[in-house]
Each structure stands twice: as C-alpha cells, then as structure tokens.
Scaffold this motif. Structure first.
Motif, PDB file in Angstrom:
ATOM      1  N   ARG A 308       0.832  -1.206   0.000  1.00 41.11           N
ATOM      2  CA  ARG A 308       0.000   0.000   0.000  1.00 41.11           C
ATOM      3  C   ARG A 308       0.867   1.257   0.000  1.00 41.11           C
ATOM      4  N   ILE A 309       1.914   1.234   0.808  1.00 39.52           N
ATOM      5  CA  ILE A 309       2.803   2.408   0.867  1.00 39.52           C
ATOM      6  C   ILE A 309       3.445   2.643  -0.496  1.00 39.52           C
ATOM      7  N   GLU A 310       3.919   1.577  -1.113  1.00 38.26           N
ATOM      8  CA  GLU A 310       4.566   1.709  -2.426  1.00 38.26           C
ATOM      9  C   GLU A 310       3.593   2.262  -3.458  1.00 38.26           C
ATOM     10  N   SER A 311       2.306   1.889  -3.361  1.00 38.79           N
ATOM     11  CA  SER A 311       1.318   2.351  -4.344  1.00 38.79           C
ATOM     12  C   SER A 311       1.112   3.864  -4.288  1.00 38.79           C
ATOM     13  N   TYR A 312       1.489   4.499  -3.175  1.00 41.69           N
ATOM     14  CA  TYR A 312       1.333   5.942  -3.046  1.00 41.69           C
ATOM     15  C   TYR A 312       2.478   6.718  -3.705  1.00 41.69           C
ATOM     16  N   THR A 313       3.534   6.049  -4.104  1.00 43.27           N
ATOM     17  CA  THR A 313       4.715   6.754  -4.604  1.00 43.27           C
ATOM     18  C   THR A 313       4.527   7.258  -6.023  1.00 43.27           C
ATOM     19  N   VAL A 314       5.266   8.302  -6.332  1.00 41.80           N
ATOM     20  CA  VAL A 314       5.449   8.722  -7.719  1.00 41.80           C
ATOM     21  C   VAL A 314       6.870   8.320  -8.114  1.00 41.80           C
ATOM     22  N   GLY A 315       7.190   8.488  -9.408  1.00 43.74           N
ATOM     23  CA  GLY A 315       8.511   8.089  -9.880  1.00 43.74           C
ATOM     24  C   GLY A 315       9.635   8.821  -9.165  1.00 43.74           C
ATOM     25  N   GLY A 316      10.664   8.073  -8.789  1.00 41.88           N
ATOM     26  CA  GLY A 316      11.812   8.657  -8.108  1.00 41.88           C
ATOM     27  C   GLY A 316      11.631   8.837  -6.622  1.00 41.88           C
ATOM     28  N   GLN A 317      10.501   8.371  -6.075  1.00 39.04           N
ATOM     29  CA  GLN A 317      10.183   8.621  -4.674  1.00 39.04           C
ATOM     30  C   GLN A 317      10.353   7.371  -3.820  1.00 39.04           C
ATOM     31  N   ILE A 318      10.716   7.578  -2.542  1.00 37.19           N
ATOM     32  CA  ILE A 318      10.776   6.513  -1.542  1.00 37.19           C
ATOM     33  C   ILE A 318       9.874   6.935  -0.387  1.00 37.19           C
ATOM     34  N   LEU A 319       8.888   6.122  -0.072  1.00 37.87           N
ATOM     35  CA  LEU A 319       8.032   6.364   1.077  1.00 37.87           C
ATOM     36  C   LEU A 319       8.275   5.276   2.122  1.00 37.87           C
ATOM     37  N   ILE A 320       8.482   5.676   3.378  1.00 31.91           N
ATOM     38  CA  ILE A 320       8.740   4.716   4.447  1.00 31.91           C
ATOM     39  C   ILE A 320       7.708   4.904   5.557  1.00 31.91           C
ATOM     40  N   SER A 321       7.469   3.828   6.288  1.00 35.99           N
ATOM     41  CA  SER A 321       6.516   3.896   7.390  1.00 35.99           C
ATOM     42  C   SER A 321       7.164   4.508   8.625  1.00 35.99           C
ATOM     43  N   GLU A 322       6.316   4.869   9.573  1.00 37.41           N
ATOM     44  CA  GLU A 322       6.819   5.391  10.846  1.00 37.41           C
ATOM     45  C   GLU A 322       7.626   4.336  11.574  1.00 37.41           C
ATOM     46  N   ALA A 323       7.200   3.065  11.457  1.00 32.17           N
ATOM     47  CA  ALA A 323       7.933   1.972  12.110  1.00 32.17           C
ATOM     48  C   ALA A 323       9.346   1.854  11.565  1.00 32.17           C
ATOM     49  N   THR A 324       9.498   2.008  10.262  1.00 29.24           N
ATOM     50  CA  THR A 324      10.835   1.948   9.656  1.00 29.24           C
ATOM     51  C   THR A 324      11.670   3.143  10.085  1.00 29.24           C
ATOM     52  N   ARG A 325      11.074   4.336  10.063  1.00 26.67           N
ATOM     53  CA  ARG A 325      11.813   5.530  10.485  1.00 26.67           C
ATOM     54  C   ARG A 325      12.322   5.365  11.912  1.00 26.67           C
ATOM     55  N   ASN A 326      11.466   4.864  12.795  1.00 23.20           N
ATOM     56  CA  ASN A 326      11.854   4.706  14.205  1.00 23.20           C
ATOM     57  C   ASN A 326      12.897   3.611  14.400  1.00 23.20           C
ATOM     58  N   ALA A 327      12.928   2.622  13.502  1.00 24.65           N
ATOM     59  CA  ALA A 327      13.871   1.505  13.644  1.00 24.65           C
ATOM     60  C   ALA A 327      15.257   1.832  13.122  1.00 24.65           C
ATOM     61  N   CYS A 328      15.400   2.920  12.360  1.00 23.13           N
ATOM     62  CA  CYS A 328      16.702   3.267  11.791  1.00 23.13           C
ATOM     63  C   CYS A 328      17.598   3.900  12.853  1.00 23.13           C
ATOM     64  N   ASP A 329      18.866   3.523  12.839  1.00 24.48           N
ATOM     65  CA  ASP A 329      19.815   4.042  13.824  1.00 24.48           C
ATOM     66  C   ASP A 329      20.706   5.131  13.240  1.00 24.48           C
ATOM     67  N   VAL A 330      20.242   5.771  12.150  1.00 22.95           N
ATOM     68  CA  VAL A 330      20.981   6.876  11.542  1.00 22.95           C
ATOM     69  C   VAL A 330      20.000   8.024  11.295  1.00 22.95           C
ATOM     70  N   LEU A 331      20.548   9.206  11.053  1.00 20.51           N
ATOM     71  CA  LEU A 331      19.729  10.371  10.773  1.00 20.51           C
ATOM     72  C   LEU A 331      19.259  10.316   9.326  1.00 20.51           C
ATOM     73  N   LEU A 332      17.955  10.461   9.129  1.00 14.89           N
ATOM     74  CA  LEU A 332      17.373  10.415   7.797  1.00 14.89           C
ATOM     75  C   LEU A 332      17.002  11.816   7.325  1.00 14.89           C
ATOM     76  N   ARG A 333      17.075  12.025   6.015  1.00 15.90           N
ATOM     77  CA  ARG A 333      16.549  13.259   5.447  1.00 15.90           C
ATOM     78  C   ARG A 333      15.096  13.000   5.055  1.00 15.90           C
TER      79      ARG A 333
END
Length: 472
Positions: A308-333
C-alpha cells in the motif's frame, strides 16, 4: 568445472565435457594405477609433489577433484589440503586422500584439514570410481544451489542456508523484518506498446541493476513479479541494522535508476521511473509450500502494508513507514510527511518521503524542487478515471487549469483523495497517468497532480500546450 559427471564406464563424453581429476603422488607406480583406473572417464592430470600440486590448482584450469597422497617429500598432503582450503580460488575443490595411513587418527586429521573422503591403499578400482563420482555430483549440486540461490540472496545468506541442517524444512517463525517493495511507474502501459523482446530486455536490465544493490545490502529477494521486486531485510538472517540497510538500499536503488535509463537510451528504449515503499514489523518467515514445491517467503500484514505504501509513490520517490523511520539508527533526510488511510488498515498512518541517509556514509537523493506551473488562458477539457490497482473505474469530466513538464492543476467533478492514481484522457485521445499530491480547493474541486507516466503522444500534447501558453 565441467557439469558433466559420468554414471558409468561406457558413458560417452567429449574431452571438453570430461571432469578433470588431479592425482598427486610421489610414486610413479601409484600414479600409473590411478591414471589407468580413471582415464577412460575423466581427464587425468598429475603432480609429483605438494608444490607442483598447488601450481596446478592455482592455474587457469583448476581441477574438479583432487586425489591426494599424504606422505610426500617436502610438503605433505595435510599441508597441501590446508593451503587449498585457505584460498578462495580453490577452497571448493573436493580433496580425497589416497594413502596407506589408515589409522583412525590419520583419517580424523584428514577431515579436519578439509578433505571430503579417504581411500586406503592398495586401492580398489570400484571404490575409487564410486567415491570420485559421488563427490563430483555433490560438488555439481552444491554449485547449482549456489548459482540458483545466488541470483536472489547474498553470499552470506546462501552459506547460512547451505550450512544449516534445517535450512530447507517447511515451517516458519515470527520475527521483526523490514520489507522493501519497488515497482516501475507506468510499465504496464509501456509493455503494451513495445515488442515482447524489448519489454523482456528492459526488465532484465532493470532487475540486473536492482539485484546488485539489494545483495550489496544483504537483502533477500522474496519475489519478482514482472517489474515489481519484493525484498526482505531480517530473514533468513536477522541483524540489528536491518531497517537502516533497507533504507540505504532504497536510496541506492533510486540512484541506480540513472544507469538503468542510460542503458535504455543507448538502446532506444523509453526512460522509466521507479517508486519504492519500505515498512517494518512482525511477520512469519520461512519455507512455505509443500514437500514437492516450496519457497522461502515472508507472510503477514507488514507485506500488505508495504504494498500500500509503495502504491502511493510517484517516480523517483521513496516512502517509508513510521515503524521503519523509528527503527533506523541513523539520521534520515525526510522531505515530507503524509497522513494516509490505506485500504484494509483500520486507522490513519503516517508515512515519510525519504530523501536520503546522513552519517559516515552519506547517501542522498537530489533535492526536490517544485517548478512553477503555467496557467492556461483557456482550460482544456479532458476525461478522468480513478485507478484501483491496474484497473480504471468510470470516467468523469475534468479540466487542465495549469501545468508544467511534470505536474498539473486540475478541476475535477468527483472527489480525488490525495495519493490516489488517475488516468487522464486528453482531447486528442492520448492517455497519461498522474497521482494526486494535494487538494487545492473543495468548491470547485481543484487538485494538484504529479505525472507518473506519459507516452510520447501525451508528451507531445503537453509540449504543444506549454508552448502555446508560454507565448501567450
């Protein structure tokens, strides 16, 4: 190595098909006996000491199997075997000791240094044939498994599956994973317009580049459906940085699309764009299927939500969930934050437009810039259809109010929620596809859309419209 393994003395084979056996022994009589036993089926090469054996093995034509004596002057067979197993070029060559040293501790030491079998002197020809044939078949099967799994998994994961005695059992376990799903925007329409061989070549170029990136970040390719790729991070091997590697992988995949399109343009193919969705959560992972056919897969809501998240994207875009953002141990843009209500999910969720990863190994997409839209002196009528998956619903009226090379402002008769996909039928009957980015107003209904795919006819219509209104 030759993949041809003889099953009997009389089985025909050309010289190029014959497996090569290296016989290493310092006694000419022993060499003559083994050569006589093997030469009708295999290509037999000879080394009379350990140093010569290593030279033969490190050459461009390494043997497929080695029959190795232990007691030799200078370097003994144990040391030869140790050196072969310590070198990546030769570690996979099966070594069978052929020796009169047949005490238990001799055999144990032989297996400890890496031998696969042990034949006692004086030899029995039938035993030599059976052992050689068995280990050549095992090596051929091992290589087949590595080559097959290696198309989808990293070397480390393949080693884990091969080494695990439970690696191919049916069943699964619940664990936290990060799932990445990528899909080319508008490729279904491209495929309808091009010859089948061109479509296949385009997919192969795209998947070749993406597979390299996914394996670099130790992802497991779970599924390839046409131009869509589903990869898992956290299975079969789980690591603390699964989410971080997944988002890094996503960014590098988008950057790799530059090379994909360069190769397309060199062949006269149209350029394409890719959307990626990434999500983290609990899933069931393991071998799923029957005893006759099974696959390593991930099952659970986390997969459906990723889709479902991927279906919201346009070309060249990356969409991530809140769970993924919170699980990352680096600073994201994070370039944007969106509230969505995916089908099948009971409450609103937040997803994030990922622009890159900061840190020691910075990996960033180009900054997004909104180009100004050119207002039309006279709105252009068109027909609009909401898309559900790959299918269009009934059409309704709309108007183009303003545009640039990649976006439209539209007036529409029916509600088009943000992130919904639309097919636009232009006055010249050409079609293009857009995604609703945001509402501009409710009365009348105005929406801002981003182009996800435009065929050449639609691009020509847009270019003419832009030219006419730029002049005015």
């Amino acid at each position: 190595m030759s993949s041809h393994v003889q099953s009997g003395v009389n089985a025909p084979a050309t010289e190029s098909e014959k497996a090569t056996i290296l016989v290493v022994d310092d006694t000419p009589e022993n060499i003559d006996v083994l050569r006589g036993v093997l030469k009708s089926i295999y290509t037999v090469r000879v080394a009379i000491n350990g140093e010569q054996a290593l030279q033969r093995c490190f050459s461009d034509k390494a043997p497929d199997l080695i029959l190795l004596d232990i007691m030799m002057p200078g370097m003994d067979g144990y040391e030869v075997c140790r050196r072969l197993k310590a070198d990546p070029r030769t570690e996979g060559i099966p070594v069978i000791f052929v020796t009169a040293m047949n005490e238990t501790h001799d055999e144990v030491l032989g297996f400890e240094v890496g031998a696969v079998d042990y034949i006692s002197k004086p030899i029995t020809p039938a035993i030599v044939h059976a052992r050689v044939e068995t280990h050549l078949k095992l090596r051929s099967a091992y290589r087949f498994i590595r080559d097959t799994f290696g198309r989808y998994l990293s070397e480390e994961i393949v080693d884990s599956l091969i080494d695990s005695p439970h690696g191919l059992k049916l069943g699964g376990e619940k664990r936290d994973v990060t799932v990445l799903m990528a899909d080319l925007r508008g490729f279904t329409s491209i495929g309808e317009r091009l010859p089948a061989e061109t479509v296949v070549d385009m997919i192969n170029i795209y998947l070749g580049e993406m597979t390299e990136v996914i394996q670099k970040y130790m992802g497991t390719i779970d599924e390839i459906i046409g131009d869509a790729v589903l990869a898992i991070f956290g299975a079969p091997i789980q690591r603390e940085d699964d989410a971080t590697r997944a988002v890094r992988c996503a960014v590098e995949m988008q950057l790799a699309m530059g090379e994909v399109n360069r190769r397309y343009l060199a062949k006269g193919y149209p350029e394409v764009q890719m959307g990626i969705g990434v999500n983290s959560g609990a899933a069931i992972v393991g071998n799923i299927g029957s005893k006759k056919r099974s696959k390593y897969a991930v099952v659970g809501r986390v997969v459906n939500t990723t889709s479902r998240i991927e279906s919201y994207t346009v070309g060249g875009q990356i969409l991530i969930s809140e769970a993924t953002r919170n699980a990352c141990d680096v600073l994201l843009r994070i370039d944007d934050e969106l509230k969505v209500m995916p089908k099948g999910i009971s409450k609103e969720m937040t997803i994030f437009d990922l622009g890159g990863v900061y840190g020691d190994e910075e990996l960033l997409l180009p900054e997004k810039r909104d180009e100004p839209l050119i207002p039309l002196s006279s709105p252009v009528d068109l027909q609009v259809a909401r898309l559900e998956g790959k299918f269009a619903r009934e059409t309704f009226a709309g108007k183009i109010l303003a545009l640039n090379a990649s976006a439209f402002d539209l007036q529409v008769e029916q509600n088009c929620p943000p992130l919904s996909s639309l097919k636009l039928i232009l006055p010249d009957t050409s079609e293009l596809y857009v995604k609703v980015i945001r509402h501009i107003s409710d009365d009348p209904l105005h929406v801002h859309t981003w182009v996800t795919y435009r065929p050449p006819e639609a691009e020509a219509f847009m270019s003419q419209l832009l030219a006419e209104n730029s002049l005015s």
